[in-house]
Design a protein around this motif. Sequence first.
Motif, PDB file in Angstrom:
ATOM      1  N   TYR A   1       9.134   9.746   0.217  1.00  0.00           N
ATOM      2  CA  TYR A   1       9.553   9.857  -1.182  1.00  0.00           C
ATOM      3  C   TYR A   1       8.324  10.169  -2.036  1.00  0.00           C
ATOM      4  O   TYR A   1       7.196   9.867  -1.626  1.00  0.00           O
ATOM      5  CB  TYR A   1      10.166   8.528  -1.667  1.00  0.00           C
ATOM      6  N   PRO A   2       8.516  10.736  -3.226  1.00  0.00           N
ATOM      7  CA  PRO A   2       7.367  11.012  -4.102  1.00  0.00           C
ATOM      8  C   PRO A   2       6.523   9.760  -4.394  1.00  0.00           C
ATOM      9  O   PRO A   2       5.301   9.839  -4.460  1.00  0.00           O
ATOM     10  CB  PRO A   2       8.009  11.552  -5.378  1.00  0.00           C
ATOM     11  N   VAL A   3       7.169   8.613  -4.583  1.00  0.00           N
ATOM     12  CA  VAL A   3       6.484   7.329  -4.680  1.00  0.00           C
ATOM     13  C   VAL A   3       7.012   6.495  -3.514  1.00  0.00           C
ATOM     14  O   VAL A   3       8.215   6.262  -3.408  1.00  0.00           O
ATOM     15  CB  VAL A   3       6.766   6.621  -6.022  1.00  0.00           C
ATOM     16  N   HIS A   4       6.098   6.077  -2.628  1.00  0.00           N
ATOM     17  CA  HIS A   4       6.530   5.360  -1.423  1.00  0.00           C
ATOM     18  C   HIS A   4       5.485   4.301  -1.083  1.00  0.00           C
ATOM     19  O   HIS A   4       4.405   4.609  -0.582  1.00  0.00           O
ATOM     20  CB  HIS A   4       6.693   6.345  -0.264  1.00  0.00           C
TER      21      HIS A   4
ATOM     22  N   CYS B   1      13.897   2.514  -9.082  1.00  0.00           N
ATOM     23  CA  CYS B   1      13.296   2.454  -7.745  1.00  0.00           C
ATOM     24  C   CYS B   1      14.321   1.875  -6.779  1.00  0.00           C
ATOM     25  O   CYS B   1      15.361   1.366  -7.202  1.00  0.00           O
ATOM     26  CB  CYS B   1      11.998   1.644  -7.722  1.00  0.00           C
ATOM     27  N   ARG B   2      14.018   1.991  -5.517  1.00  0.00           N
ATOM     28  CA  ARG B   2      14.823   1.379  -4.460  1.00  0.00           C
ATOM     29  C   ARG B   2      13.913   0.434  -3.690  1.00  0.00           C
ATOM     30  O   ARG B   2      12.728   0.717  -3.505  1.00  0.00           O
ATOM     31  CB  ARG B   2      15.356   2.431  -3.485  1.00  0.00           C
ATOM     32  N   VAL B   3      14.488  -0.663  -3.200  1.00  0.00           N
ATOM     33  CA  VAL B   3      13.786  -1.585  -2.319  1.00  0.00           C
ATOM     34  C   VAL B   3      14.580  -1.616  -1.025  1.00  0.00           C
ATOM     35  O   VAL B   3      15.768  -1.941  -1.027  1.00  0.00           O
ATOM     36  CB  VAL B   3      13.678  -2.988  -2.953  1.00  0.00           C
ATOM     37  N   ILE B   4      13.926  -1.242   0.070  1.00  0.00           N
ATOM     38  CA  ILE B   4      14.631  -1.017   1.335  1.00  0.00           C
ATOM     39  C   ILE B   4      13.920  -1.741   2.477  1.00  0.00           C
ATOM     40  O   ILE B   4      12.690  -1.727   2.568  1.00  0.00           O
ATOM     41  CB  ILE B   4      14.639   0.500   1.678  1.00  0.00           C
ATOM     42  N   THR B   5      14.696  -2.333   3.366  1.00  0.00           N
ATOM     43  CA  THR B   5      14.163  -2.770   4.651  1.00  0.00           C
ATOM     44  C   THR B   5      15.148  -2.308   5.720  1.00  0.00           C
ATOM     45  O   THR B   5      16.329  -2.084   5.447  1.00  0.00           O
ATOM     46  CB  THR B   5      13.923  -4.296   4.716  1.00  0.00           C
ATOM     47  N   ASN B   6      14.642  -2.119   6.923  1.00  0.00           N
ATOM     48  CA  ASN B   6      15.469  -1.631   8.021  1.00  0.00           C
ATOM     49  C   ASN B   6      15.530  -2.677   9.130  1.00  0.00           C
ATOM     50  O   ASN B   6      14.605  -3.471   9.298  1.00  0.00           O
ATOM     51  CB  ASN B   6      14.889  -0.330   8.583  1.00  0.00           C
ATOM     52  N   LEU B   7      16.604  -2.641   9.901  1.00  0.00           N
ATOM     53  CA  LEU B   7      16.804  -3.565  11.009  1.00  0.00           C
ATOM     54  C   LEU B   7      17.233  -2.802  12.250  1.00  0.00           C
ATOM     55  O   LEU B   7      17.723  -1.677  12.164  1.00  0.00           O
ATOM     56  CB  LEU B   7      17.887  -4.597  10.651  1.00  0.00           C
TER      57      LEU B   7
ATOM     58  N   HIS C   1       7.715  -4.676  12.881  1.00  0.00           N
ATOM     59  CA  HIS C   1       6.960  -5.597  12.033  1.00  0.00           C
ATOM     60  C   HIS C   1       7.708  -5.589  10.710  1.00  0.00           C
ATOM     61  O   HIS C   1       7.944  -4.521  10.140  1.00  0.00           O
ATOM     62  CB  HIS C   1       5.531  -5.083  11.846  1.00  0.00           C
ATOM     63  N   LEU C   2       8.074  -6.758  10.218  1.00  0.00           N
ATOM     64  CA  LEU C   2       8.807  -6.845   8.961  1.00  0.00           C
ATOM     65  C   LEU C   2       8.087  -6.051   7.883  1.00  0.00           C
ATOM     66  O   LEU C   2       6.880  -6.220   7.684  1.00  0.00           O
ATOM     67  CB  LEU C   2       8.933  -8.309   8.541  1.00  0.00           C
ATOM     68  N   HIS C   3       8.791  -5.167   7.226  1.00  0.00           N
ATOM     69  CA  HIS C   3       8.206  -4.399   6.129  1.00  0.00           C
ATOM     70  C   HIS C   3       9.308  -3.937   5.193  1.00  0.00           C
ATOM     71  O   HIS C   3      10.459  -3.795   5.589  1.00  0.00           O
ATOM     72  CB  HIS C   3       7.399  -3.203   6.642  1.00  0.00           C
ATOM     73  N   TRP C   4       8.919  -3.743   3.947  1.00  0.00           N
ATOM     74  CA  TRP C   4       9.829  -3.285   2.913  1.00  0.00           C
ATOM     75  C   TRP C   4       9.250  -2.019   2.308  1.00  0.00           C
ATOM     76  O   TRP C   4       8.027  -1.863   2.211  1.00  0.00           O
ATOM     77  CB  TRP C   4       9.972  -4.335   1.818  1.00  0.00           C
ATOM     78  N   HIS C   5      10.130  -1.132   1.882  1.00  0.00           N
ATOM     79  CA  HIS C   5       9.725   0.091   1.194  1.00  0.00           C
ATOM     80  C   HIS C   5      10.169  -0.027  -0.264  1.00  0.00           C
ATOM     81  O   HIS C   5      11.311  -0.383  -0.532  1.00  0.00           O
ATOM     82  CB  HIS C   5      10.416   1.319   1.806  1.00  0.00           C
ATOM     83  N   VAL C   6       9.251   0.257  -1.175  1.00  0.00           N
ATOM     84  CA  VAL C   6       9.585   0.377  -2.587  1.00  0.00           C
ATOM     85  C   VAL C   6       9.395   1.853  -2.898  1.00  0.00           C
ATOM     86  O   VAL C   6       8.282   2.378  -2.768  1.00  0.00           O
ATOM     87  CB  VAL C   6       8.679  -0.496  -3.477  1.00  0.00           C
ATOM     88  N   VAL C   7      10.501   2.533  -3.234  1.00  0.00           N
ATOM     89  CA  VAL C   7      10.449   3.995  -3.350  1.00  0.00           C
ATOM     90  C   VAL C   7      11.082   4.468  -4.656  1.00  0.00           C
ATOM     91  O   VAL C   7      11.923   3.791  -5.242  1.00  0.00           O
ATOM     92  CB  VAL C   7      11.149   4.680  -2.152  1.00  0.00           C
ATOM     93  N   TYR C   8      10.649   5.658  -5.044  1.00  0.00           N
ATOM     94  CA  TYR C   8      11.239   6.325  -6.198  1.00  0.00           C
ATOM     95  C   TYR C   8      11.374   7.811  -5.854  1.00  0.00           C
ATOM     96  O   TYR C   8      10.490   8.395  -5.224  1.00  0.00           O
ATOM     97  CB  TYR C   8      10.366   6.189  -7.446  1.00  0.00           C
ATOM     98  N   GLY C   9      12.475   8.394  -6.300  1.00  0.00           N
ATOM     99  CA  GLY C   9      12.699   9.833  -6.163  1.00  0.00           C
ATOM    100  C   GLY C   9      13.615  10.158  -5.006  1.00  0.00           C
ATOM    101  O   GLY C   9      14.133   9.285  -4.315  1.00  0.00           O
TER     102      GLY C   9
ATOM    103  N   TYR D   1       0.837  -1.198   0.000  1.00  0.00           N
ATOM    104  CA  TYR D   1       0.000   0.000   0.000  1.00  0.00           C
ATOM    105  C   TYR D   1       0.870   1.246   0.000  1.00  0.00           C
ATOM    106  O   TYR D   1       2.051   1.204   0.354  1.00  0.00           O
ATOM    107  CB  TYR D   1      -0.951  -0.002   1.204  1.00  0.00           C
ATOM    108  N   PHE D   2       0.259   2.372  -0.383  1.00  0.00           N
ATOM    109  CA  PHE D   2       0.981   3.643  -0.357  1.00  0.00           C
ATOM    110  C   PHE D   2       1.186   4.068   1.094  1.00  0.00           C
ATOM    111  O   PHE D   2       0.251   4.036   1.904  1.00  0.00           O
ATOM    112  CB  PHE D   2       0.210   4.723  -1.126  1.00  0.00           C
ATOM    113  N   HIS D   3       2.408   4.456   1.401  1.00  0.00           N
ATOM    114  CA  HIS D   3       2.780   4.890   2.747  1.00  0.00           C
ATOM    115  C   HIS D   3       1.845   6.003   3.214  1.00  0.00           C
ATOM    116  O   HIS D   3       1.478   6.879   2.434  1.00  0.00           O
ATOM    117  CB  HIS D   3       4.233   5.399   2.715  1.00  0.00           C
ATOM    118  N   THR D   4       1.461   5.964   4.474  1.00  0.00           N
ATOM    119  CA  THR D   4       0.533   6.969   5.010  1.00  0.00           C
ATOM    120  C   THR D   4       1.197   8.327   5.220  1.00  0.00           C
ATOM    121  O   THR D   4       0.519   9.346   5.224  1.00  0.00           O
ATOM    122  CB  THR D   4      -0.081   6.492   6.342  1.00  0.00           C
ATOM    123  N   LYS D   5       2.506   8.336   5.395  1.00  0.00           N
ATOM    124  CA  LYS D   5       3.277   9.577   5.535  1.00  0.00           C
ATOM    125  C   LYS D   5       4.558   9.419   4.718  1.00  0.00           C
ATOM    126  O   LYS D   5       5.640   9.204   5.266  1.00  0.00           O
ATOM    127  CB  LYS D   5       3.609   9.857   7.003  1.00  0.00           C
ATOM    128  N   PRO D   6       4.442   9.524   3.398  1.00  0.00           N
ATOM    129  CA  PRO D   6       5.571   9.181   2.525  1.00  0.00           C
ATOM    130  C   PRO D   6       6.805  10.062   2.729  1.00  0.00           C
ATOM    131  O   PRO D   6       6.696  11.251   2.996  1.00  0.00           O
ATOM    132  CB  PRO D   6       4.997   9.371   1.125  1.00  0.00           C
TER     133      PRO D   6
END
Length: 110
Positions: free
Chosen positions: A36-39, A83-89, A97-105, A29-34
């Motif tokens: 990046y321009p596409v998050h 695009c970038r595919v990011i996860t944080n640790l 909660h395991l989650h990944w960000h797919v972002v552009y910009g 889903y689209f991030h609730t508080k992005p």
Amino acid sequence: MTEDFYCDEVLSGKTTVIKVKETENVMAYFHTKPFYPVHIVVIPKMHISSLITLEVSENDLLMELLTVIKEVAKEVNSKYGACRVITNLGNYQDSKHLHWHVVYGTPLKS
């Protein structure tokens, strides 16, 4: 911020999101508080705290998660050319909660 925004807010329905893709076990889903321009955020529907806490018994879920990430990344890359595919640790991971960000910009100014 809650310890697990994804279970407490998104998956419970308390916070409304705009879904990009959904399978039986994964939601994008689209991030609730992005930031990046596409998050877009991709999460498993069951609670898994982190990439490094995944159990071998959860490999099928991981493959389903990666398939959705790949599909979303392919769509973003096709539309924007990158695009970038990011996860944080650890301390970088705000919601446990395991989650990944797919972002552009470039990051948006806060």
